[in-house]
Motif scaffolding. Structure first.
Motif, mmCIF file in Angstrom:
data_model
loop_
_atom_site.group_PDB
_atom_site.id
_atom_site.type_symbol
_atom_site.label_atom_id
_atom_site.label_comp_id
_atom_site.label_asym_id
_atom_site.label_seq_id
_atom_site.Cartn_x
_atom_site.Cartn_y
_atom_site.Cartn_z
ATOM 1 N N SER A 167 0.845 14.038 -4.631
ATOM 2 C CA SER A 167 0.041 13.560 -3.498
ATOM 3 C C SER A 167 -1.439 13.881 -3.680
ATOM 4 O O SER A 167 -1.793 14.960 -4.166
ATOM 5 C CB SER A 167 0.523 14.215 -2.200
ATOM 6 O OG SER A 167 1.727 13.624 -1.787
ATOM 7 N N LEU A 168 -2.277 12.939 -3.283
ATOM 8 C CA LEU A 168 -3.724 13.166 -3.240
ATOM 9 C C LEU A 168 -4.085 13.567 -1.813
ATOM 10 O O LEU A 168 -3.629 12.938 -0.854
ATOM 11 C CB LEU A 168 -4.461 11.878 -3.613
ATOM 12 C CG LEU A 168 -5.990 11.878 -3.452
ATOM 13 C CD1 LEU A 168 -6.644 12.886 -4.398
ATOM 14 C CD2 LEU A 168 -6.536 10.473 -3.729
ATOM 15 N N GLN A 193 0.837 -1.199 0.000
ATOM 16 C CA GLN A 193 0.000 0.000 0.000
ATOM 17 C C GLN A 193 0.873 1.251 0.000
ATOM 18 O O GLN A 193 1.996 1.223 0.487
ATOM 19 C CB GLN A 193 -0.894 0.008 1.250
ATOM 20 C CG GLN A 193 -1.909 -1.115 1.301
ATOM 21 C CD GLN A 193 -3.107 -0.894 0.380
ATOM 22 O OE1 GLN A 193 -3.208 0.139 -0.268
ATOM 23 N NE2 GLN A 193 -3.987 -1.860 0.301
ATOM 24 N N PRO A 194 0.342 2.358 -0.537
ATOM 25 C CA PRO A 194 1.114 3.608 -0.451
ATOM 26 C C PRO A 194 1.219 4.049 1.001
ATOM 27 O O PRO A 194 0.468 3.577 1.842
ATOM 28 C CB PRO A 194 0.278 4.588 -1.273
ATOM 29 C CG PRO A 194 -1.105 4.029 -1.273
ATOM 30 C CD PRO A 194 -0.958 2.546 -1.173
ATOM 31 N N PRO A 195 2.146 4.945 1.290
ATOM 32 C CA PRO A 195 2.329 5.386 2.686
ATOM 33 C C PRO A 195 1.235 6.370 3.115
ATOM 34 O O PRO A 195 1.416 7.574 3.049
ATOM 35 C CB PRO A 195 3.706 6.062 2.657
ATOM 36 C CG PRO A 195 3.898 6.487 1.234
ATOM 37 C CD PRO A 195 3.126 5.532 0.378
ATOM 38 N N TYR A 196 0.105 5.809 3.528
ATOM 39 C CA TYR A 196 -1.034 6.632 3.931
ATOM 40 C C TYR A 196 -0.664 7.526 5.110
ATOM 41 O O TYR A 196 -0.022 7.069 6.063
ATOM 42 C CB TYR A 196 -2.217 5.755 4.347
ATOM 43 C CG TYR A 196 -2.835 4.970 3.225
ATOM 44 C CD1 TYR A 196 -3.499 5.616 2.179
ATOM 45 C CD2 TYR A 196 -2.777 3.574 3.204
ATOM 46 C CE1 TYR A 196 -4.081 4.888 1.148
ATOM 47 C CE2 TYR A 196 -3.357 2.844 2.179
ATOM 48 C CZ TYR A 196 -4.003 3.498 1.152
ATOM 49 O OH TYR A 196 -4.572 2.791 0.133
ATOM 50 N N GLY A 224 1.707 10.004 -4.341
ATOM 51 C CA GLY A 224 1.702 9.301 -5.623
ATOM 52 C C GLY A 224 0.351 9.070 -6.249
ATOM 53 O O GLY A 224 0.257 8.673 -7.411
ATOM 54 N N GLU A 225 -0.729 9.323 -5.506
ATOM 55 C CA GLU A 225 -2.063 8.989 -6.029
ATOM 56 C C GLU A 225 -2.843 10.215 -6.501
ATOM 57 O O GLU A 225 -4.002 10.091 -6.899
ATOM 58 C CB GLU A 225 -2.865 8.238 -4.963
ATOM 59 C CG GLU A 225 -2.270 6.912 -4.535
ATOM 60 C CD GLU A 225 -2.300 5.860 -5.643
ATOM 61 O OE1 GLU A 225 -3.319 5.774 -6.340
ATOM 62 O OE2 GLU A 225 -1.288 5.153 -5.823
ATOM 63 N N GLY A 226 -2.232 11.398 -6.474
ATOM 64 C CA GLY A 226 -2.934 12.605 -6.911
ATOM 65 C C GLY A 226 -2.693 12.914 -8.380
ATOM 66 O O GLY A 226 -2.211 12.068 -9.138
ATOM 67 N N LYS A 227 -3.037 14.129 -8.772
ATOM 68 C CA LYS A 227 -2.862 14.562 -10.158
ATOM 69 C C LYS A 227 -1.379 14.529 -10.531
ATOM 70 O O LYS A 227 -0.529 14.952 -9.749
ATOM 71 C CB LYS A 227 -3.410 15.986 -10.333
ATOM 72 C CG LYS A 227 -4.924 16.095 -10.172
ATOM 73 C CD LYS A 227 -5.673 15.815 -11.470
ATOM 74 C CE LYS A 227 -7.164 16.106 -11.306
ATOM 75 N NZ LYS A 227 -7.963 15.731 -12.494
#
Lengths: 263, 263
Positions: free
Chosen positions: A88-89, A10-13, A81-84
């Motif tokens: 970051s998102l 998983q990404p580093p939440y 890594g999960e944003g635009k």
């Protein structure tokens, strides 16, 4: 925070919330802990951690460096890594974060239909959570309890007598209607973020209104004798609830004022 | 209800809500109307229509004939053919219904990222909606306004002075940060259900707190001079708002009590 195989993929939440209280951040923590997902609870991880959260709710902010809109209030989830454009998102609003994590962590049911029911039940549990908060702050969040105690006594009476049985009765019926869940799960036959959310609200109500809940538990046997003990024994949750990461209730949403409880 | 090509390819959506008031049902209506989607507003369509809604919130229900859980409260959306085993799907909770319809009707952004932001902003607008309701019912929904007027005066003062500017300022900043929306859209460059939801809450506040909103509008020029007029001119919405289907405010969430407005 566990280091299972799942956690490493998983990404580093990063959870950003007020430090020292469970609050609305707890609903996010439970989803992450129930799935053994690694995360950073920034404001509790270091003394300066709160600054990261405060920057995101800065009342002058319009957009952050990664292209995210401002956040109205915590909890906030940041996912590198999960944003635009791979940046970051940043997400805010408890239901929005749970819906996002539910999909990623397998806490959102078996299909699109269950996913919608889980979302609906979670929202209903959060409505109960908000009403519990309003019992001690019926007039204004920014005023002290002592400055709205008269109104709080009236609000808490209605909450105990009308709202608690309405919500408890509803969740009891959802559990009874979901035969494959055997009283342990609100939707389907495995844990969802609706289960962890309802569980935490019940746990908070037991703290804030111990006499009221004790007097009513027997009327909702599926909810209190099957569901509640089953959820807190789930792998991941059991270890978390026994750990120091589970913060005690104090001056947050769930507060114990004896005068607001059943007399 | 329009009969565009899009409408004919959608399932026969059924909205179940209290008749005669906009209420929380209005957020669902706006999403359907903005996309020219055909639907039945059952409780407003016939005198007995309300019975269908009441059956779904029956306080004894555990599961319906199509396998759906009970609904806690309206609004409720029924979608024939989209439930388990091809039966009807029944959804409740305004945010859950909007998230579902947003995906189906193209009101949920261009990608997963925008989808989450839209969900978050809609939830924030609904928080403002709920706080507006609580100004006239701070103690108990089931009591008359007249029986909680003292408390309502206090709650409304805090709402006007602290909460309204906090929310207006937030949406102004979201609009400013979203350059590609040119002030017309909260997320991205096309209409979303966050836009229709924020618009309706602003419209309701203009009705309930006319003096307060008028005094503050100039502080939020993007919100009131660009966004607000732009949304209500959108194709689909413009025709709907001029039609008899748009119900007048009365004794619902947004109520006009002069004593609760700015003096």
């Amino acid at each position: 925070m566990s280091t299972t195989k799942k956690a490493r993929t998983q990404p580093p939440y990063e959870l950003l919330y007020w430090p020292s209280i469970p609050g609305r951040g707890e609903f996010i923590r439970l989803a992450l802990e129930a799935t053994g997902t690694s995360y950073t609870d920034t404001a509790n991880a270091s003394k300066d951690g709160i600054q990261s959260m405060l920057a995101l709710i800065n009342p002058e902010a319009t957009i952050d460096a990664d292209g995210n809109p401002p956040a109205f209030a915590p909890p906030i989830l940041r996912v590198p890594g999960e944003g635009k454009n791979g940046k970051s998102l940043v997400l805010y609003q408890t239901p929005s974060i749970l819906a996002y994590l539910g999909d990623k962590l397998g806490l959102a049911g078996e299909d699109e239909i269950e996913k919608q029911w889980i979302l609906s039940h979670m929202l209903t549990a959060l409505d109960l959570n908000n009403e519990a908060h309003d019992t001690h702050h019926p007039i204004a969040s920014q005023l002290y309890y002592e400055d709205q105690k008269e109104e709080a006594l009236k609000k808490a009476k209605d909450f105990r007598e009308s709202r608690i049985p309405k919500f408890f009765g509803f969740f009891e019926r959802v559990l009874k209607g979901n035969e494959e869940g055997q009283g342990k799960f609100l939707v389907g036959s495995k844990l969802s973020y609706a289960d962890t959310t309802v569980w935490h609200v019940l746990n908070g109500l037991k703290f804030a209104f111990p006499k009221e809940v004790e007097a009513r538990e027997k009327d909702y046997p599926t909810l209190f004798e099957t569901f509640y003990p089953s959820v807190q024994e789930q792998s991941g949750l059991k270890e978390y609830l026994a750990s120091e990461r589970r913060l005690p209730y104090s001056q947050g949403i769930f507060r114990y004022y004896p005068e607001l409880d059943r007399q």
